[in-house]
Design a protein around this motif. Structure first.
Motif, mmCIF file in Angstrom:
data_model
loop_
_atom_site.group_PDB
_atom_site.id
_atom_site.type_symbol
_atom_site.label_atom_id
_atom_site.label_comp_id
_atom_site.label_asym_id
_atom_site.label_seq_id
_atom_site.Cartn_x
_atom_site.Cartn_y
_atom_site.Cartn_z
ATOM 1 N N ILE A 71 -5.632 -39.734 31.964
ATOM 2 C CA ILE A 71 -6.467 -39.642 33.170
ATOM 3 C C ILE A 71 -7.589 -40.681 33.064
ATOM 4 C CG2 ILE A 71 -7.589 -38.066 34.794
ATOM 5 C CD1 ILE A 71 -6.429 -35.746 33.312
ATOM 6 N N HIS A 73 -9.175 -42.821 35.009
ATOM 7 C CA HIS A 73 -10.336 -42.932 35.895
ATOM 8 C C HIS A 73 -11.429 -41.943 35.518
ATOM 9 C CE1 HIS A 73 -7.672 -39.956 37.744
ATOM 10 N NE2 HIS A 73 -8.704 -39.479 38.411
ATOM 11 N N VAL A 74 -11.042 -40.765 35.022
ATOM 12 C CA VAL A 74 -12.032 -39.780 34.581
ATOM 13 C C VAL A 74 -12.635 -40.198 33.241
ATOM 14 C CG1 VAL A 74 -12.412 -37.375 33.932
ATOM 15 C CG2 VAL A 74 -10.870 -37.933 35.826
ATOM 16 N N GLU A 75 -11.784 -40.680 32.362
ATOM 17 C CA GLU A 75 -12.230 -41.041 31.009
ATOM 18 C C GLU A 75 -13.240 -42.176 31.028
ATOM 19 O OE1 GLU A 75 -10.063 -43.290 27.379
ATOM 20 O OE2 GLU A 75 -9.147 -41.371 27.963
ATOM 21 N N ARG A 78 -16.636 -41.132 32.482
ATOM 22 C CA ARG A 78 -17.436 -40.298 31.576
ATOM 23 C C ARG A 78 -18.056 -41.102 30.443
ATOM 24 N NH1 ARG A 78 -13.353 -35.068 30.947
ATOM 25 N NH2 ARG A 78 -13.888 -34.068 32.950
ATOM 26 N N SER A 107 -10.921 -44.333 42.645
ATOM 27 C CA SER A 107 -10.822 -43.041 41.942
ATOM 28 C C SER A 107 -11.902 -42.922 40.887
ATOM 29 C CB SER A 107 -9.437 -42.899 41.297
ATOM 30 O OG SER A 107 -8.421 -42.871 42.270
ATOM 31 N N THR A 108 -12.148 -44.010 40.171
ATOM 32 C CA THR A 108 -13.194 -43.999 39.145
ATOM 33 C C THR A 108 -14.566 -43.794 39.772
ATOM 34 O OG1 THR A 108 -11.872 -45.493 37.781
ATOM 35 C CG2 THR A 108 -14.206 -45.311 37.245
ATOM 36 N N CYS A 111 -15.739 -40.341 40.303
ATOM 37 C CA CYS A 111 -16.022 -39.578 39.081
ATOM 38 C C CYS A 111 -17.359 -39.934 38.443
ATOM 39 C CB CYS A 111 -14.914 -39.804 38.047
ATOM 40 S SG CYS A 111 -13.271 -39.266 38.553
#
Length: 408
Positions: A71, A73-75, A78, A107-108, A111
């Motif tokens: 995943i 874009h989430v990583e 963060r 997408s990033t 987040c």
């Protein structure tokens, strides 16, 4: 190494200015940052991901479906301390504002919970389009830092607002966003006190009705916002508008011309630059009723009601005659005919340093629009014409000219 230990997420979207993102990545690394690059598919048509990977020493991600189990874009969101999207195209700005997440960069963005800088780059017509301006306003309202665009040469031999800001400006924005010392020279207005007026005053007839004008306050608010971004201490004296106070600005709300006169004359002695962008009513009703007026209250004429008016103080002219002021005094002239001649007369009569003259009868400039075109005149015979552009760009030109007079 002023960005030592700072993890920067660099988002690159598909515009001709992509090549500048390579230099930006190198500049971030030289400042000590760790740089992770994500790209749109369009961006990879201009610059190969391997070029960024070779510079940053990290893999570059350009596809949401790369390493799906991670995943991505989430990583990467963060792991970032700050994010900068440069260049940011019209398309990606619209996606950010609407919350659309249909590629890796958008997408990033959804987040991110860290300071985020968006650096627009596009043709002038795209930048000035109402949809783009509305999207940028949405992002600013959510706390996104918008840096640029600059004014200059564009692809295809065109010239105007829409140019990606220079590397030093973008690096400076990253430094500011994470609270690190900046590397760029401070603007001459940094630390100076700037007093701005905006909006159209309201002159009460009774508890329900008032006399006013078409000013929305957009030009004055743009001046206040840009001055604050340049590091000035800004007080914005504003008549009623539908606008939110710009970040970093002290807002003093007023209603009538007399209210504005009191606020401005109180604040003026401490100001280094005064920009009078408000549309102040020239007259007010001689009487203000305590109760809602009925027809014929002031003496009925044929088919109407007579309201006697008295003159309001001329705030700008008064400031021009005060010996206790040492500020650069900037006025606006909203005209509908013989525009430049009337503006030049106002410059002289009110003893101004600069005046910005615009034709408010134009449909694409003046009241209520996001764009403006002005002629700026100086007391020493200076003349500078600003072609149709965004009001923030007009504000920047005007403040740069005011700052030059402040230094001299």
């Amino acid at each position: 190494m002023t960005l030592a230990g700072v993890r920067v997420l660099l988002g690159v979207s598909g515009g001709v200015a992509c090549y500048k993102a390579v230099a930006l990545a190198r500049g971030l690394l030289k400042a000590g940052a760790e740089v992770q690059v994500v790209m749109t598919a369009g961006a990879t048509r201009f610059v190969q991901p391997d070029q960024f990977a070779a510079i940053t020493g990290r893999p570059v991600y350009a596809d949401t479906f790369t390493d799906v189990h991670r995943i991505v874009h989430v990583e990467v969101a963060r792991q970032a301390d700050v994010a900068i999207i440069a260049p940011a195209t019209t398309n990606v700005i619209a996606k950010f504002a609407a919350g659309i997440a249909d590629d890796l960069v958008s997408s990033t963005f959804t987040c991110l919970t860290v300071p985020t800088i968006v650096a627009p780059a596009m043709h002038t017509e795209m930048w000035l389009h109402p949809a783009t301006q509305a999207a940028v306003d949405v992002l600013r309202g959510r706390g996104t830092i918008i840096t640029g665009p600059g004014v200059g040469a564009l692809a295809g031999g065109d010239e105007g607002p829409g140019r990606l800001e220079d590397e030093d400006v973008l690096l400076d924005a990253v430094h500011r966003a994470v609270g690190r010392p900046t590397i760029a020279e401070p603007h001459p207005l940094s630390g100076r006190r700037v007093l701005v007026t905006a909006g159209g005053t309201r002159e009460r007839l009774d508890p329900v009705r008032y006399l006013s004008n078409r000013s929305t306050g957009k030009m004055g608010y743009a001046v206040a916002a840009v001055a604050a971004e340049l590091g000035a201490e800004v007080e914005l004296v504003s008549a009623p508008t539908a606008l939110d106070a710009p970040a970093g600005v002290t807002l003093t709300p007023v209603e009538s011309a007399l209210d504005m006169h009191a606020a401005v004359t109180s604040a003026a002695p401490d100001a280094d630059v005064i920009v009078k962008a408000a549309a102040v009513s020239d007259f007010r009703p001689a009487q203000v009723a305590d109760q809602k007026l009925k027809k014929g209250t002031f003496g009925a004429g044929e088919g109407g009601t007579v309201v006697r008016l008295v003159a309001n103080p001329d705030i700008l002219a008064e400031l021009g005659t005060r010996d206790d002021l040492d500020a650069v005094l900037v006025g606006f002239a909203a005209e509908t005919e013989d525009v430049e001649a009337h503006g030049r007369d106002k410059l002289a009569r009110k003893n101004l340093d600069l005046i910005a003259i615009n034709d408010v009868s134009a449909t694409d400039a003046g009241f209520g629009t996001d764009t403006n075109r002005v002629v700026i005149l100086g007391r020493e015979g200076f003349r500078h014409e600003v072609a149709l552009t965004g009001k923030r760009e007009v504000a920047r030109v005007l403040l740069d000219l005011a700052a030059a007079r402040l230094r001299s």
